[in-house]
Design a protein around this motif. Sequence first.
Motif, PDB file in Angstrom:
ATOM      1  N   ASP A  13     -10.272   2.916  -4.007  1.00  0.00           N
ATOM      2  CA  ASP A  13     -10.621   3.312  -2.637  1.00  0.00           C
ATOM      3  C   ASP A  13      -9.378   3.909  -1.993  1.00  0.00           C
ATOM      4  O   ASP A  13      -8.629   3.227  -1.301  1.00  0.00           O
ATOM      5  CB  ASP A  13     -11.121   2.097  -1.859  1.00  0.00           C
ATOM      6  N   ARG A  14      -9.167   5.207  -2.242  1.00  0.00           N
ATOM      7  CA  ARG A  14      -7.959   5.858  -1.723  1.00  0.00           C
ATOM      8  C   ARG A  14      -7.939   5.867  -0.193  1.00  0.00           C
ATOM      9  O   ARG A  14      -6.885   5.674   0.416  1.00  0.00           O
ATOM     10  CB  ARG A  14      -7.848   7.289  -2.252  1.00  0.00           C
ATOM     11  N   ASP A  15      -9.082   6.088   0.430  1.00  0.00           N
ATOM     12  CA  ASP A  15      -9.112   6.109   1.897  1.00  0.00           C
ATOM     13  C   ASP A  15      -8.644   4.774   2.459  1.00  0.00           C
ATOM     14  O   ASP A  15      -7.859   4.732   3.425  1.00  0.00           O
ATOM     15  CB  ASP A  15     -10.532   6.399   2.397  1.00  0.00           C
ATOM     16  N   ARG A  16      -9.069   3.690   1.834  1.00  0.00           N
ATOM     17  CA  ARG A  16      -8.692   2.363   2.318  1.00  0.00           C
ATOM     18  C   ARG A  16      -7.205   2.098   2.120  1.00  0.00           C
ATOM     19  O   ARG A  16      -6.532   1.570   3.011  1.00  0.00           O
ATOM     20  CB  ARG A  16      -9.518   1.293   1.600  1.00  0.00           C
ATOM     21  N   ILE A  17      -6.658   2.485   0.962  1.00  0.00           N
ATOM     22  CA  ILE A  17      -5.237   2.245   0.712  1.00  0.00           C
ATOM     23  C   ILE A  17      -4.388   3.066   1.658  1.00  0.00           C
ATOM     24  O   ILE A  17      -3.328   2.626   2.117  1.00  0.00           O
ATOM     25  CB  ILE A  17      -4.887   2.523  -0.766  1.00  0.00           C
ATOM     26  N   GLU A  18      -4.846   4.268   2.007  1.00  0.00           N
ATOM     27  CA  GLU A  18      -4.103   5.099   2.957  1.00  0.00           C
ATOM     28  C   GLU A  18      -4.165   4.501   4.347  1.00  0.00           C
ATOM     29  O   GLU A  18      -3.173   4.532   5.092  1.00  0.00           O
ATOM     30  CB  GLU A  18      -4.672   6.524   2.949  1.00  0.00           C
ATOM     31  N   GLN A  19      -5.309   3.940   4.715  1.00  0.00           N
ATOM     32  CA  GLN A  19      -5.433   3.265   6.014  1.00  0.00           C
ATOM     33  C   GLN A  19      -4.500   2.071   6.093  1.00  0.00           C
ATOM     34  O   GLN A  19      -3.832   1.849   7.114  1.00  0.00           O
ATOM     35  CB  GLN A  19      -6.885   2.833   6.245  1.00  0.00           C
ATOM     36  N   LEU A  20      -4.440   1.306   5.002  1.00  0.00           N
ATOM     37  CA  LEU A  20      -3.567   0.136   4.979  1.00  0.00           C
ATOM     38  C   LEU A  20      -2.103   0.539   5.080  1.00  0.00           C
ATOM     39  O   LEU A  20      -1.310  -0.112   5.774  1.00  0.00           O
ATOM     40  CB  LEU A  20      -3.803  -0.669   3.700  1.00  0.00           C
ATOM     41  N   ALA A  21      -1.738   1.612   4.414  1.00  0.00           N
ATOM     42  CA  ALA A  21      -0.337   2.072   4.443  1.00  0.00           C
ATOM     43  C   ALA A  21       0.061   2.525   5.842  1.00  0.00           C
ATOM     44  O   ALA A  21       1.218   2.331   6.258  1.00  0.00           O
ATOM     45  CB  ALA A  21      -0.153   3.202   3.449  1.00  0.00           C
ATOM     46  N   GLU A  22      -0.865   3.119   6.550  1.00  0.00           N
ATOM     47  CA  GLU A  22      -0.569   3.617   7.893  1.00  0.00           C
ATOM     48  C   GLU A  22      -0.621   2.526   8.953  1.00  0.00           C
ATOM     49  O   GLU A  22      -0.156   2.708  10.068  1.00  0.00           O
ATOM     50  CB  GLU A  22      -1.561   4.724   8.262  1.00  0.00           C
ATOM     51  N   GLY A  23      -1.198   1.381   8.578  1.00  0.00           N
ATOM     52  CA  GLY A  23      -1.271   0.277   9.543  1.00  0.00           C
ATOM     53  C   GLY A  23      -2.381   0.444  10.560  1.00  0.00           C
ATOM     54  O   GLY A  23      -2.344  -0.107  11.636  1.00  0.00           O
ATOM     55  N   ALA A  27       0.832  -1.201   0.000  1.00  0.00           N
ATOM     56  CA  ALA A  27       0.000   0.000   0.000  1.00  0.00           C
ATOM     57  C   ALA A  27       0.868   1.252   0.000  1.00  0.00           C
ATOM     58  O   ALA A  27       0.593   2.221  -0.720  1.00  0.00           O
ATOM     59  CB  ALA A  27      -0.939  -0.003   1.205  1.00  0.00           C
ATOM     60  N   SER A  28       1.921   1.252   0.796  1.00  0.00           N
ATOM     61  CA  SER A  28       2.822   2.408   0.855  1.00  0.00           C
ATOM     62  C   SER A  28       3.501   2.630  -0.484  1.00  0.00           C
ATOM     63  O   SER A  28       3.668   3.772  -0.934  1.00  0.00           O
ATOM     64  CB  SER A  28       3.877   2.199   1.947  1.00  0.00           C
ATOM     65  N   PHE A  29       3.897   1.541  -1.132  1.00  0.00           N
ATOM     66  CA  PHE A  29       4.563   1.643  -2.426  1.00  0.00           C
ATOM     67  C   PHE A  29       3.623   2.220  -3.479  1.00  0.00           C
ATOM     68  O   PHE A  29       4.011   3.089  -4.272  1.00  0.00           O
ATOM     69  CB  PHE A  29       5.054   0.259  -2.854  1.00  0.00           C
ATOM     70  N   LEU A  30       2.375   1.779  -3.483  1.00  0.00           N
ATOM     71  CA  LEU A  30       1.410   2.289  -4.453  1.00  0.00           C
ATOM     72  C   LEU A  30       1.141   3.778  -4.238  1.00  0.00           C
ATOM     73  O   LEU A  30       1.018   4.540  -5.200  1.00  0.00           O
ATOM     74  CB  LEU A  30       0.108   1.492  -4.370  1.00  0.00           C
ATOM     75  N   LEU A  31       1.066   4.194  -2.989  1.00  0.00           N
ATOM     76  CA  LEU A  31       0.856   5.616  -2.715  1.00  0.00           C
ATOM     77  C   LEU A  31       2.064   6.441  -3.136  1.00  0.00           C
ATOM     78  O   LEU A  31       1.921   7.571  -3.612  1.00  0.00           O
ATOM     79  CB  LEU A  31       0.573   5.827  -1.223  1.00  0.00           C
TER      80      LEU A  31
END
Length: 245
Positions: free
Chosen positions: A235-245, A170-174
Amino acid sequence: MASLALAVADQALADLPPTHPCGTCPVRDIAVCGALDDASLRCFKEGGPTVAYDAGETVAFEGDAATSVYTLTAGLLRLSRFLPDGRRQIAGFLFPGDFLGLTLEKEHAFTVQAVVPSTLCRFPRPRFDSFAAGQPALERRLYALAAQELAAAREQLVLLGRKTATERIASFLLMLARRGRAEGTAADDIRIPVSRADMGDYLGLRIETVSRELSNLKAARVIQFTGRQTLRLCDRDRIEQLAEG
């Protein structure tokens, strides 16, 4: 005052005539040389030829003397190092507009290779250092770049040391999304210019894990593949949540 000076320089660059040696450069507004005015930029470019590398070619090997610095104007570069047991660790990727050679060391710390056909402006290091010493705006841009590289290195430590496989992907995609926006790509459209193997060696994951995690994100409708090397964040909100753990 510094931001105003950079804004003025960027406006000057935006108005460069096509006959200027940097008039058609696609990254002139985001590269370190974007801090220079028209006359200074012309003088700067006169000492820096454009060099091209095919995909897979090496710009510099680990341990080579760091005699030049570079601005990547097109393509993608990979910074890597091989461990004693033969494993490869990718330290990072350089995108158009990035600067290569910002170091106090006399040797390259990593092997630098072109992932895709790439072009760079190359400057002899002594000439670059001498030129930069007389350009306060350029020195400020280099200082900001050094701070960004330090922050990126710290983020990479967290990425490899604490984050799960899902969080790493997720972090890599962002990160790719942020780079794409800087190059003018739509906010949620992502181009993945590297192989699964490169992603794995950068994120500290096996290729199978990378593929599985991407498939899971697709199944959860967080991402949608739009091509062989492109996808969209659904789902940008979800990918950001996943990146933040």
